[in-house]
Design a protein around this motif. Structure first.
Motif, PDB file in Angstrom:
ATOM      1  N   PRO A 264      51.894  38.109  44.150  1.00 15.17           N
ATOM      2  CA  PRO A 264      52.067  39.466  43.606  1.00 15.17           C
ATOM      3  C   PRO A 264      51.070  39.835  42.518  1.00 15.17           C
ATOM      4  N   GLU A 265      50.660  38.867  41.687  1.00 14.57           N
ATOM      5  CA  GLU A 265      49.706  39.200  40.634  1.00 14.57           C
ATOM      6  C   GLU A 265      48.317  39.502  41.214  1.00 14.57           C
ATOM      7  N   LEU A 266      47.982  38.867  42.347  1.00 19.78           N
ATOM      8  CA  LEU A 266      46.709  39.164  42.999  1.00 19.78           C
ATOM      9  C   LEU A 266      46.793  40.444  43.815  1.00 19.78           C
ATOM     10  N   ALA A 267      47.968  40.709  44.374  1.00 24.27           N
ATOM     11  CA  ALA A 267      48.153  41.935  45.157  1.00 24.27           C
ATOM     12  C   ALA A 267      47.966  43.169  44.294  1.00 24.27           C
TER      13      ALA A 267
ATOM     14  N   VAL B 193      38.918  39.563  36.902  1.00 23.12           N
ATOM     15  CA  VAL B 193      40.360  39.795  36.782  1.00 23.12           C
ATOM     16  C   VAL B 193      40.927  38.796  35.783  1.00 23.12           C
ATOM     17  N   VAL B 194      41.628  39.300  34.774  1.00 22.29           N
ATOM     18  CA  VAL B 194      42.265  38.460  33.764  1.00 22.29           C
ATOM     19  C   VAL B 194      43.781  38.497  34.013  1.00 22.29           C
ATOM     20  N   VAL B 195      44.360  37.375  34.430  1.00 21.67           N
ATOM     21  CA  VAL B 195      45.801  37.298  34.655  1.00 21.67           C
ATOM     22  C   VAL B 195      46.436  36.741  33.390  1.00 21.67           C
TER      23      VAL B 195
ATOM     24  N   CYS C  51      51.782  44.234  36.714  1.00 21.89           N
ATOM     25  CA  CYS C  51      50.985  45.444  36.511  1.00 21.89           C
ATOM     26  C   CYS C  51      49.515  45.060  36.367  1.00 21.89           C
ATOM     27  N   ALA C  52      48.645  45.976  36.738  1.00 19.92           N
ATOM     28  CA  ALA C  52      47.209  45.788  36.551  1.00 19.92           C
ATOM     29  C   ALA C  52      46.633  47.020  35.886  1.00 19.92           C
ATOM     30  N   LEU C  53      45.755  46.822  34.928  1.00 20.38           N
ATOM     31  CA  LEU C  53      45.080  47.918  34.236  1.00 20.38           C
ATOM     32  C   LEU C  53      43.584  47.828  34.522  1.00 20.38           C
ATOM     33  N   GLU C  54      43.009  48.939  34.954  1.00 23.81           N
ATOM     34  CA  GLU C  54      41.586  48.945  35.283  1.00 23.81           C
ATOM     35  C   GLU C  54      40.726  48.968  34.022  1.00 23.81           C
ATOM     36  N   PRO C  55      39.444  48.596  34.151  1.00 23.74           N
ATOM     37  CA  PRO C  55      38.543  48.577  32.985  1.00 23.74           C
ATOM     38  C   PRO C  55      38.355  49.960  32.375  1.00 23.74           C
ATOM     39  N   VAL C  56      38.060  49.968  31.082  1.00 18.97           N
ATOM     40  CA  VAL C  56      37.721  51.228  30.418  1.00 18.97           C
ATOM     41  C   VAL C  56      36.229  51.317  30.127  1.00 18.97           C
TER      42      VAL C  56
END
Length: 357
Positions: free
Chosen positions: A210-213, A224-226, A299-304
């Motif tokens: 799920p964290e990769l999905a 990607v930083v988990v 949850c995943a947050l995209e780069p700023v």
């Protein structure tokens, strides 16, 4: 891909005197031969597969339920992890359990014509369920990590185009542009290309943790930083330290809005995704914070910021924004020192310059 309307699967069962057909979220044809009045979603008992059956079914489907001369059609999305031979549950929601044949249904047991519901309550009546290929309502990208061969076969049968690794990109992008269903097998590069292009398709992510999905649905070709489970303060520190990465974290559903607000306060407006079953929801943080989710969610947050020349370039406004929100110069320096390509000295000099000291 078989043509819309072609038959995929046929199930038969019989009615039962305890059938109520009043459930407002699901309907079911059960393999059990007996039920109680509490089984308000059941439409038939003793379900068996008629004739040969595929290893699984996938994609949009139309499910015709017939008994005693009455019938109804349910439109839904098949679950390729379901295996014919047991009970078949159809859900209004997107939840996919082992017995879930299809999700996102436009009809539940309570919605059926009462003439059909009355017929199903007759133990002598034959119940027939025919599943046919449906029509997609828009482009769908299925990201698949190989491993489950039966599921892969079902997804292949439902796809307009199959992309494998580096092969088939042009055909896949063209199919998505035309509203088709594309299966991308072990093809992260294609996924990024498809999701970075104009109109974004709906996305399913199958066979991934799920964290990769939830990171995959962002479609960004960046690190990607988990980070795991984080409180609001720790989350703010992590997103500040890795502004050019997709940051993945886990949070209780009740704390989702607060966590996203903390990220916005730390680094500005973000785009990201929330893991909901096998179809993570992607969008602006303002939209994601209103989602209703149960239990813990990834949850995943995209780069700023964008990475430039092997190192991360941090805009001056980003630093000024942190300082303007009351983040101490020391904290900003520590965060910047953890960014690829930045030393503590460089971070210190930049903070001094932006702050005018």
């Amino acid at each position: 891909m078989s043509a819309p309307g072609s038959e995929l699967l046929r199930l038969t069962g019989r009615g039962h005197h305890e059938i109520r057909a009043t459930h407002d979220r699901t309907l079911e044809l059960t393999a059990d031969t007996d039920i109680t009045g509490r089984a308000t979603c059941v439409l038939g008992v003793g379900a068996v597969v008629e004739g040969s059956a595929p290893p699984g079914i996938a994609g949009p489907v139309e499910i015709t339920i017939s008994a005693g001369g009455a019938s109804a059609v349910v439109r839904a999305v098949a679950n390729s992890a379901w295996r014919p031979g047991g009970s078949a549950v159809v859900r209004r929601s997107g939840v996919r359990l082992a017995n879930t044949m299809a999700t996102d249904a436009d009809t539940t047991a309570r919605d059926l014509p009462r003439s059909l519901a009355l017929a199903l309550a007759d133990p002598a009546v034959a119940v027939e369920v025919v599943v046919r290929r449906g029509v997609a309502e828009g482009p769908v990208l299925v990201l698949f990590r190989s491993g489950d061969e039966a599921r892969l076969a079902a997804e292949r049968a439902a796809a307009d185009v199959v992309v494998v690794g580096e092969r088939g990109w042009d055909a896949g992008l063209s199919a998505l542009g035309g509203g088709g269903r594309v299966l991308a097998v072990d093809a992260p590069g294609f996924a990024a290309a498809a999701l970075e292009s104009g109109d974004r398709p709906s996305v399913e992510v199958l066979g991934m943790a799920p964290e990769l999905a939830v990171a995959a649905v962002c479609g960004r070709r960046v690190p990607v930083v988990v980070a795991g489970a984080l409180g609001k303060k720790d989350l703010a520190r992590v997103v500040s330290a890795y502004p050019a990465a997709v940051v993945v974290f886990r949070v209780a559903g009740a704390g989702l809005a607060g966590a996203l607000d903390a990220a916005v306060k730390a680094v500005g407006t973000r785009v990201g995704a929330v893991g909901v079953d096998e179809r993570p929801v992607w969008g602006a943080v303002e939209e994601l914070r209103g989602l209703e989710v149960r239990g813990e969610v990834w949850c995943a947050l995209e780069p700023v910021v964008e990475e430039v020349g092997g190192e991360v370039g941090v805009p001056e406004g980003f630093i000024a924004g942190l300082l303007g929100q009351g983040v101490s110069a020391t904290s900003v320096v520590k965060a910047l020192a953890g960014v690829p390509g930045w030393s503590r000295r460089r971070a210190y000099d930049e903070v001094l310059r932006v702050s005018g000291k």
